[in-house]
Design a protein around this motif. Structure first.
Motif, mmCIF file in Angstrom:
data_model
loop_
_atom_site.group_PDB
_atom_site.id
_atom_site.type_symbol
_atom_site.label_atom_id
_atom_site.label_comp_id
_atom_site.label_asym_id
_atom_site.label_seq_id
_atom_site.Cartn_x
_atom_site.Cartn_y
_atom_site.Cartn_z
ATOM 1 N N ALA A 97 1.098 -1.238 0.017
ATOM 2 C CA ALA A 97 0.104 -0.055 -0.128
ATOM 3 C C ALA A 97 0.918 1.285 -0.012
ATOM 4 N N VAL A 98 0.441 2.513 -0.780
ATOM 5 C CA VAL A 98 1.518 3.536 -0.898
ATOM 6 C C VAL A 98 0.509 4.597 0.059
ATOM 7 N N VAL A 99 1.140 5.187 0.820
ATOM 8 C CA VAL A 99 0.435 6.348 1.824
ATOM 9 C C VAL A 99 1.447 7.603 1.667
ATOM 10 N N LEU A 100 0.785 8.817 1.310
ATOM 11 C CA LEU A 100 1.681 9.922 0.948
ATOM 12 C C LEU A 100 1.558 10.879 2.172
ATOM 13 N N ASP A 101 2.502 11.391 2.712
ATOM 14 C CA ASP A 101 2.425 12.659 3.553
ATOM 15 C C ASP A 101 1.967 13.820 2.760
ATOM 16 N N ALA A 102 0.818 14.204 3.667
ATOM 17 C CA ALA A 102 -0.247 15.390 2.865
ATOM 18 C C ALA A 102 0.167 16.554 3.714
ATOM 19 N N VAL A 103 0.420 17.728 3.080
ATOM 20 C CA VAL A 103 0.710 19.107 4.206
ATOM 21 C C VAL A 103 0.027 20.253 3.772
ATOM 22 N N PHE A 104 -1.363 20.096 4.621
ATOM 23 C CA PHE A 104 -2.445 21.009 4.095
ATOM 24 C C PHE A 104 -2.637 21.926 4.992
ATOM 25 N N ASN A 105 -1.995 22.001 6.302
ATOM 26 C CA ASN A 105 -2.043 23.205 7.195
ATOM 27 C C ASN A 105 -1.519 24.272 6.680
ATOM 28 N N HIS A 106 -0.457 24.269 5.724
ATOM 29 C CA HIS A 106 0.400 25.361 5.676
ATOM 30 C C HIS A 106 1.082 25.186 4.046
ATOM 31 N N THR A 107 1.509 26.241 3.428
ATOM 32 C CA THR A 107 2.164 26.169 2.323
ATOM 33 C C THR A 107 3.864 26.896 2.454
ATOM 34 N N TRP A 150 3.116 28.279 10.727
ATOM 35 C CA TRP A 150 3.083 27.269 11.692
ATOM 36 C C TRP A 150 4.124 27.087 12.892
ATOM 37 N N ALA A 151 3.581 27.122 13.833
ATOM 38 C CA ALA A 151 4.392 27.135 15.311
ATOM 39 C C ALA A 151 5.483 28.076 14.982
ATOM 40 N N GLY A 152 5.038 29.271 14.624
ATOM 41 C CA GLY A 152 6.122 30.466 14.627
ATOM 42 C C GLY A 152 7.246 30.233 13.403
ATOM 43 N N CYS A 153 7.200 29.244 12.654
ATOM 44 C CA CYS A 153 8.029 29.153 11.601
ATOM 45 C C CYS A 153 7.318 29.884 10.364
ATOM 46 N N LYS A 154 7.979 30.996 9.874
ATOM 47 C CA LYS A 154 7.756 31.984 9.090
ATOM 48 C C LYS A 154 7.926 31.374 7.385
ATOM 49 N N ASP A 155 8.472 30.199 7.318
ATOM 50 C CA ASP A 155 8.688 29.810 5.965
ATOM 51 C C ASP A 155 7.269 28.758 5.759
ATOM 52 N N LEU A 156 6.548 28.525 6.872
ATOM 53 C CA LEU A 156 5.536 27.693 6.842
ATOM 54 C C LEU A 156 4.275 28.476 6.867
ATOM 55 N N VAL A 157 3.507 29.144 5.794
ATOM 56 C CA VAL A 157 2.582 29.762 5.887
ATOM 57 C C VAL A 157 1.064 29.276 6.150
ATOM 58 N N LYS A 158 0.523 29.569 7.061
ATOM 59 C CA LYS A 158 -0.920 29.116 7.454
ATOM 60 C C LYS A 158 -1.933 29.290 6.824
ATOM 61 N N ARG A 187 -1.206 10.565 5.055
ATOM 62 C CA ARG A 187 -0.623 10.951 6.578
ATOM 63 C C ARG A 187 -1.140 12.387 6.562
ATOM 64 N N LEU A 188 -1.842 13.186 7.275
ATOM 65 C CA LEU A 188 -2.059 14.437 7.375
ATOM 66 C C LEU A 188 -1.012 15.167 8.552
ATOM 67 N N ASP A 189 -0.229 15.872 7.959
ATOM 68 C CA ASP A 189 0.495 16.552 8.575
ATOM 69 C C ASP A 189 0.136 17.641 9.510
ATOM 70 N N ALA A 190 0.506 17.731 10.787
ATOM 71 C CA ALA A 190 -0.100 18.821 11.543
ATOM 72 C C ALA A 190 -1.682 18.748 11.503
ATOM 73 N N ALA A 191 -2.077 17.397 11.620
ATOM 74 C CA ALA A 191 -3.704 17.191 11.831
ATOM 75 C C ALA A 191 -4.190 17.745 13.226
ATOM 76 N N ASP A 192 -3.327 17.981 14.271
ATOM 77 C CA ASP A 192 -3.821 18.595 15.383
ATOM 78 C C ASP A 192 -4.221 20.030 15.444
ATOM 79 N N VAL A 193 -3.826 20.691 14.272
ATOM 80 C CA VAL A 193 -4.118 22.082 14.135
ATOM 81 C C VAL A 193 -4.972 22.194 12.947
ATOM 82 N N LEU A 194 -5.314 21.323 12.290
ATOM 83 C CA LEU A 194 -6.286 21.451 11.122
ATOM 84 C C LEU A 194 -7.789 21.359 11.692
#
Length: 294
Positions: A97-107, A150-158, A187-194
């Protein structure tokens, strides 16, 4: 709910690291051959007893993969869409099975919507794609507006996951990943803040395309049942059990592991007896097991 995943043993890959890729994307290099090389190791991974792959961010980004630039194209440092499609076909042929990391909280800051806001300011058609934009002051990065990272990281825009336009863009990408690459889960990255509304909508969307599609959320703290109830997500990362797995060995005290197993899975009173949590030995965010164990 994707109960078929209850038998999965994952081999977790952070692709950009495993591929020893350049630290930053120059957006000009030819497509890499990571997936061809990884394909050559599938039999070795299968021999370990694994029947599923969890692959860290594989879509175009600026640096580390979690600063997404393009959800519709595979990271050029790793390969391209056609090469990844062939890799997924081979994985399924070999029983993975193939599961991908999905980054939907930020770009990332190089994402087209953010760059449009940099150019047009308050007049940008994309200003509602992100949360907490403040056009009354400049950012430390020199933008004509302040924004939330995200978490103060300005290269990750909410991102604003409640925006219809944002959902249309992200869900459209997921549809492509399922239909063109045949992936089996995310796998939903940072799902706890989505937002829970976003997760519910995503779950309904994915299962409308592929009923047995598996959704697992990255959740570090909190009541895991909040994320797995009512079919929201199929699973979340079980950080509590992760800690017990290595510390009980270091302390030569199995009580910690026994206590946590009973607390979570006891058939009568276990907090998560109805949840199929994602138990892991290590991942890309924590020390490797070989380092954690004495």
């Amino acid at each position: 709910m994707a109960q078929v995943f209850s038998d999965k043993v994952f081999y977790h890959i952070y692709a950009l690291g495993m591929g020893n890729c350049p630290k930053r994307n120059d957006f000009a290099c030819p497509a890499g051959d990571f997936f061809e090389k990884l394909a050559g190791r599938l039999d070795e991974i299968r021999a370990l007893g694994c029947n599923a792959l969890l692959i860290g961010p594989v879509f175009e980004s600026t640096a580390h993969g979690y600063d997404t630039v393009d959800y519709y194209h595979v990271e050029r440092r790793l390969g391209n869409n056609e090469r990844f499609k062939e890799f997924c076909r081979l994985c399924h042929e070999k029983g993975f099975a193939v599961v991908l990391d999905a980054v939907f909280n930020h770009t990332g800051r190089d994402f087209f919507a953010f760059k449009d806001i940099q150019r047009h300011g308050y007049g940008s058609a994309y200003k509602d794609w992100y949360v907490n934009l403040d056009f009354s002051r400049r950012s430390a990065q020199g933008d004509c507006f302040e924004y939330e990272g995200w978490a103060g990281c300005k290269d990750l825009v909410k991102l604003n996951g409640d925006s219809a336009a944002v959902r249309e863009h992200l869900f459209g990408a997921v549809k492509m990943w399922i239909e063109e690459f045949g992936i089996d889960g995310l796998r939903l990255d940072a799902a706890d803040v989505l937002s829970k509304n976003f997760l519910d909508a995503l779950g309904a969307f994915c299962r409308g395309i592929k009923p047995d599609f598996w959704l697992m959320g990255e959740v570090v703290h909190g009541d895991y049942a909040e994320w797995t109830r009512n079919g929201r997500l199929d699973s979340v990362t079980n950080y509590q059990m992760y800690k017990a797995l290595w510390s009980c060995l270091n302390d030569q005290n199995m009580y910690e592991l026994s206590y946590n197993l009973d607390r979570e899975y006891n058939s009568e009173r276990g907090m998560y007896r109805d949840s199929a949590l994602y138990n892991f030995v290590d991942n890309h965010d924590v020390n490797r097991a070989v380092s954690a164990l004495n």
